[in-house]
Design an enzyme around this catalytic site. Structure first.
Site, PDB file in Angstrom:
ATOM      1  NE  ARG A  20      -3.223  -1.025   3.558  1.00 51.91           N
ATOM      2  CZ  ARG A  20      -3.583  -1.247   4.727  1.00 51.91           C
ATOM      3  NH1 ARG A  20      -4.652  -0.421   4.363  1.00 51.91           N
ATOM      4  NH2 ARG A  20      -2.741  -1.343   5.967  1.00 51.91           N
ATOM      5  CG  LEU A  22       5.581   6.383  -3.180  1.00 53.75           C
ATOM      6  CD1 LEU A  22       4.776   7.725  -4.586  1.00 53.75           C
ATOM      7  CD2 LEU A  22       7.062   7.495  -3.018  1.00 53.75           C
ATOM      8  N   GLY A  24       5.905   0.446  -2.539  1.00 53.34           N
ATOM      9  CA  GLY A  24       5.312  -1.287  -3.151  1.00 53.34           C
ATOM     10  C   GLY A  24       4.235  -0.924  -4.314  1.00 53.34           C
ATOM     11  CB  SER A 115      16.340   5.066   0.895  1.00 52.82           C
ATOM     12  OG  SER A 115      17.099   6.108   1.750  1.00 52.82           O
ATOM     13  CB  SER A 116      19.864   7.545  -1.532  1.00 57.80           C
ATOM     14  OG  SER A 116      18.867   8.784  -1.054  1.00 57.80           O
ATOM     15  CB  CYS A 117      19.519   7.946   3.511  1.00 63.07           C
ATOM     16  SG  CYS A 117      19.023   6.680   4.745  1.00 63.07           S
ATOM     17  CE1 TYR A 144      14.358   3.337   6.505  1.00 67.24           C
ATOM     18  CE2 TYR A 144      14.991   5.079   5.107  1.00 67.24           C
ATOM     19  CZ  TYR A 144      14.372   4.488   5.744  1.00 67.24           C
ATOM     20  OH  TYR A 144      13.757   4.252   4.497  1.00 67.24           O
ATOM     21  CE  LYS A 148      15.168   1.109   4.275  1.00 69.55           C
ATOM     22  NZ  LYS A 148      14.146  -0.171   3.997  1.00 69.55           N
ATOM     23  CG  HIS A 187      10.305  11.699   1.539  1.00 66.34           C
ATOM     24  ND1 HIS A 187       9.732  10.220   1.701  1.00 66.34           N
ATOM     25  CD2 HIS A 187      11.376  11.237   2.820  1.00 66.34           C
ATOM     26  CE1 HIS A 187      10.255   9.584   2.361  1.00 66.34           C
ATOM     27  NE2 HIS A 187      11.505  10.085   3.084  1.00 66.34           N
ATOM     28  CG  ASP A 288      19.227  22.634   3.773  1.00 62.89           C
ATOM     29  OD1 ASP A 288      18.453  23.574   3.694  1.00 62.89           O
ATOM     30  OD2 ASP A 288      20.567  23.997   3.493  1.00 62.89           O
TER      31      ASP A 288
HETATM   32  N1  NAP Z   1      10.029   7.022  -0.669  1.00 61.71           N
HETATM   33  C1  NAP Z   1      11.414   7.260  -1.181  1.00 61.71           C
HETATM   34  O1  NAP Z   1      11.556   8.758  -1.266  1.00 61.71           O
HETATM   35  C2  NAP Z   1      12.328   6.534  -0.984  1.00 61.71           C
HETATM   36  C3  NAP Z   1      12.780   6.563  -1.792  1.00 61.71           C
HETATM   37  C4  NAP Z   1      13.899   5.483  -1.636  1.00 61.71           C
HETATM   38  C5  NAP Z   1      13.969   3.940  -1.266  1.00 61.71           C
HETATM   39  N2  NAP Z   1      12.511   4.089  -0.431  1.00 61.71           N
HETATM   40  C6  NAP Z   1      12.870   3.163  -0.136  1.00 61.71           C
HETATM   41  O2  NAP Z   1      11.148   1.685   0.066  1.00 61.71           O
HETATM   42  C7  NAP Z   1      10.717   1.331   0.901  1.00 61.71           C
HETATM   43  C8  NAP Z   1       9.202   1.565   1.459  1.00 61.71           C
HETATM   44  O3  NAP Z   1       9.223   3.094   1.028  1.00 61.71           O
HETATM   45  P1  NAP Z   1       7.453   4.009   0.830  1.00 61.71           P
HETATM   46  O4  NAP Z   1       8.015   4.894   0.843  1.00 61.71           O
HETATM   47  O5  NAP Z   1       6.580   3.040  -0.071  1.00 61.71           O
HETATM   48  O6  NAP Z   1       7.479   3.998   2.043  1.00 61.71           O
HETATM   49  P2  NAP Z   1       5.556   3.863   2.486  1.00 61.71           P
HETATM   50  O7  NAP Z   1       5.091   4.792   1.881  1.00 61.71           O
HETATM   51  O8  NAP Z   1       5.575   4.698   4.210  1.00 61.71           O
HETATM   52  O9  NAP Z   1       5.163   2.278   3.015  1.00 61.71           O
HETATM   53  C9  NAP Z   1       5.861   1.676   3.759  1.00 61.71           C
HETATM   54  C10 NAP Z   1       5.072  -0.016   3.873  1.00 61.71           C
HETATM   55  O10 NAP Z   1       5.073  -0.640   4.278  1.00 61.71           O
HETATM   56  C11 NAP Z   1       4.205  -1.343   4.845  1.00 61.71           C
HETATM   57  N3  NAP Z   1       4.521  -1.274   6.766  1.00 61.71           N
HETATM   58  C12 NAP Z   1       5.124  -0.729   8.248  1.00 61.71           C
HETATM   59  N4  NAP Z   1       5.337  -2.110   8.709  1.00 61.71           N
HETATM   60  C13 NAP Z   1       5.131  -2.546   8.324  1.00 61.71           C
HETATM   61  C14 NAP Z   1       4.799  -3.350   9.347  1.00 61.71           C
HETATM   62  N5  NAP Z   1       6.111  -3.655  10.443  1.00 61.71           N
HETATM   63  N6  NAP Z   1       4.657  -4.999   8.824  1.00 61.71           N
HETATM   64  C15 NAP Z   1       3.834  -4.649   7.492  1.00 61.71           C
HETATM   65  N7  NAP Z   1       3.941  -3.913   6.386  1.00 61.71           N
HETATM   66  C16 NAP Z   1       4.637  -2.644   6.855  1.00 61.71           C
HETATM   67  C17 NAP Z   1       3.200  -0.449   5.202  1.00 61.71           C
HETATM   68  O11 NAP Z   1       2.309  -1.467   5.048  1.00 61.71           O
HETATM   69  P3  NAP Z   1       0.150  -0.388   5.721  1.00 61.71           P
HETATM   70  O12 NAP Z   1       0.280  -0.124   4.578  1.00 61.71           O
HETATM   71  O13 NAP Z   1      -0.701  -2.321   5.771  1.00 61.71           O
HETATM   72  O14 NAP Z   1       0.595   0.435   6.857  1.00 61.71           O
HETATM   73  C18 NAP Z   1       3.475   0.430   4.429  1.00 61.71           C
HETATM   74  O15 NAP Z   1       2.743  -0.026   2.705  1.00 61.71           O
HETATM   75  C19 NAP Z   1      11.541   1.679   2.111  1.00 61.71           C
HETATM   76  O16 NAP Z   1      12.583   0.572   2.424  1.00 61.71           O
HETATM   77  C20 NAP Z   1      11.953   3.066   1.894  1.00 61.71           C
HETATM   78  O17 NAP Z   1      13.998   3.179   2.199  1.00 61.71           O
HETATM   79  C21 NAP Z   1      11.749   5.107  -0.436  1.00 61.71           C
END
Ligand code: NAP
Length: 333
Positions: A20, A22, A24, A115-117, A144, A148, A187, A288
């Site tokens: 659910r 961004l 996934g 993630s790039s961090c 965080y 990672k 973000h 920043d």
């Molecule tokens: N957003 C960015 O800019 C970005 C950039 C680089 C990398 N990433 C990486 O992409 C990955 C996902 O990021 P996102 O931005 O998509 O995050 P997000 O929108 O917050 O989604 C996170 C998902 O993880 C699930 N989740 C969290 N804790 C959980 C748990 N204990 N058990 C089961 N499910 C759990 C949530 O499920 P529910 O919906 O059911 O709560 C949600 O679907 C991360 O590893 C992040 O580091 C993101």
């Protein structure tokens, strides 16, 4: 978008963790386009990945062949500063439990999203994969980032010790459908989009932007990121094996678009797309973060993948979706 001629994924059982979110949700959309009919998803309420007993039971029952691990506790600077313990502990638990259960049940390939961090705060630009662990991390999201990094090392260690085939993709800053618009945890891009939309609707004369506006960032549409992840998981053995069997290089691939812009340029672009006519005020009292973060994407490039969605096109699509969602929630209330 890449097309896949010989899809390993199309006829397989695939678990997308975090469907659910961004990242996934974009992976699920991309897999559906791939023709995958057996995609397994679970909300956090149905399966809490920090609960090892539940995770083992789930993998034992479902037996996924491929896993995209896009579940994580994610947030911006404010959330990372406020809940540092949650960010390290929950993420370590989620990834340890998932990878452990995947190994015990013989998952063929697993892709861990980082993630790039994970890269040092002041590393040379553009950032190459081998710069991981070469210097101090940005303090605002260190817990965080450490989680990672541990995830990447876990993929690598499992590959070496148990012969698993786990890889990590490090996307740059993502934006797209199902982004988080909650201003306390979001973000920079979705936060600015929401603030400018609300300012336009209320007739406000200015919008505050955190920081100096001079730091540079790279942004990738989540559909491009998902395309890259599916591309990687579908790689033939001849291209995939060298990534997961290296003793010298972590099984790690940067996923970005290869260009960056300043936060000021981003804010101006969003102002333009939203049609907000007021001023942007840069709040220098707010942090920043890292001065510049541009990923070196030559490894993905050599594997034959490149991003295809321009920032302007991506922002226009995202704003249209934001308006649709906003009008739906007004209609429902
Ligand atoms: N957003 C960015 O800019 C970005 C950039 C680089 C990398 N990433 C990486 O992409 C990955 C996902 O990021 P996102 O931005 O998509 O995050 P997000 O929108 O917050 O989604 C996170 C998902 O993880 C699930 N989740 C969290 N804790 C959980 C748990 N204990 N058990 C089961 N499910 C759990 C949530 O499920 P529910 O919906 O059911 O709560 C949600 O679907 C991360 O590893 C992040 O580091 C993101």
């Amino acid at each position: 978008m890449s097309t896949t001629n010989n899809s390993l994924l199309a006829g397989s059982r695939i678990y997308v963790a975090g469907h659910r979110g961004l990242a996934g949700s974009a992976i699920v959309r991309r897999l559906q386009r791939e023709g995958c009919e057996s995609i397994v998803t679970m909300t956090r309420d149905e399966l809490d990945l920090s609960d090892s007993v539940a995770v083992n039971e789930f993998f034992g029952d479902v037996r996924p062949e491929y896993v995209f691990l896009a579940a994580a506790k994610v947030g911006g600077i404010l959330a990372n500063n406020t809940y540092p313990a949650d960010f390290i502990q929950e993420n370590l638990a989620i990834q340890n439990n998932t990878m452990d259960a995947a190994r015990h049940t013989g998952v063929k390939r697993l892709l861990f999203l980082g993630s790039s961090c994970i890269y040092p705060r002041d590393c040379p630009q553009p950032i190459r994969e081998e710069y991981m662990l070469t210097g101090p991390l940005e303090a605002t999201n260190r817990p965080y980032a450490v989680a990672k990094i541990a995830g990447i090392e876990t993929c690598w260690a499992l590959n070496r010790q148990y012969g698993t085939q786990y890889i990590s993709a490090m996307p740059t800053n993502l934006y797209g459908p199902n982004d988080n618009y909650d201003l306390s945890t979001s973000h920079v891009l979705p936060a600015l989009l929401r603030k400018m939309h609300e300012a336009k609707m209320s007739g406000a004369s200015e919008v505050a932007v955190w920081g100096t506006g001079t730091v540079r960032r790279e942004f990738l549409h989540s559909d491009d990121m998902a395309d890259a992840c599916v591309y990687l998981m579908n790689l033939p053995d001849a291209a995939y094996e060298p990534i997961v069997r290296s003793d010298t290089h972590a099984p790690l691939l940067n996923v970005g678009c290869g260009t960056d812009i300043t936060v000021r340029e981003l804010a101006e672009l969003i102002r333009d797309v939203v049609g907000f006519e007021g001023r942007l005020v840069f709040d220098h009292s707010k942090p920043d973060g890292t001065p510049r973060k541009l990923l070196d994407v030559s490894r993905m490039d050599q594997l034959g993948w490149r991003a295809g969605i321009s920032l302007r096109d991506g922002l226009e699509a995202v704003y249209a979706e934001y308006l649709r969602t906003a009008s739906l929630s007004v209609a429902r209330s």
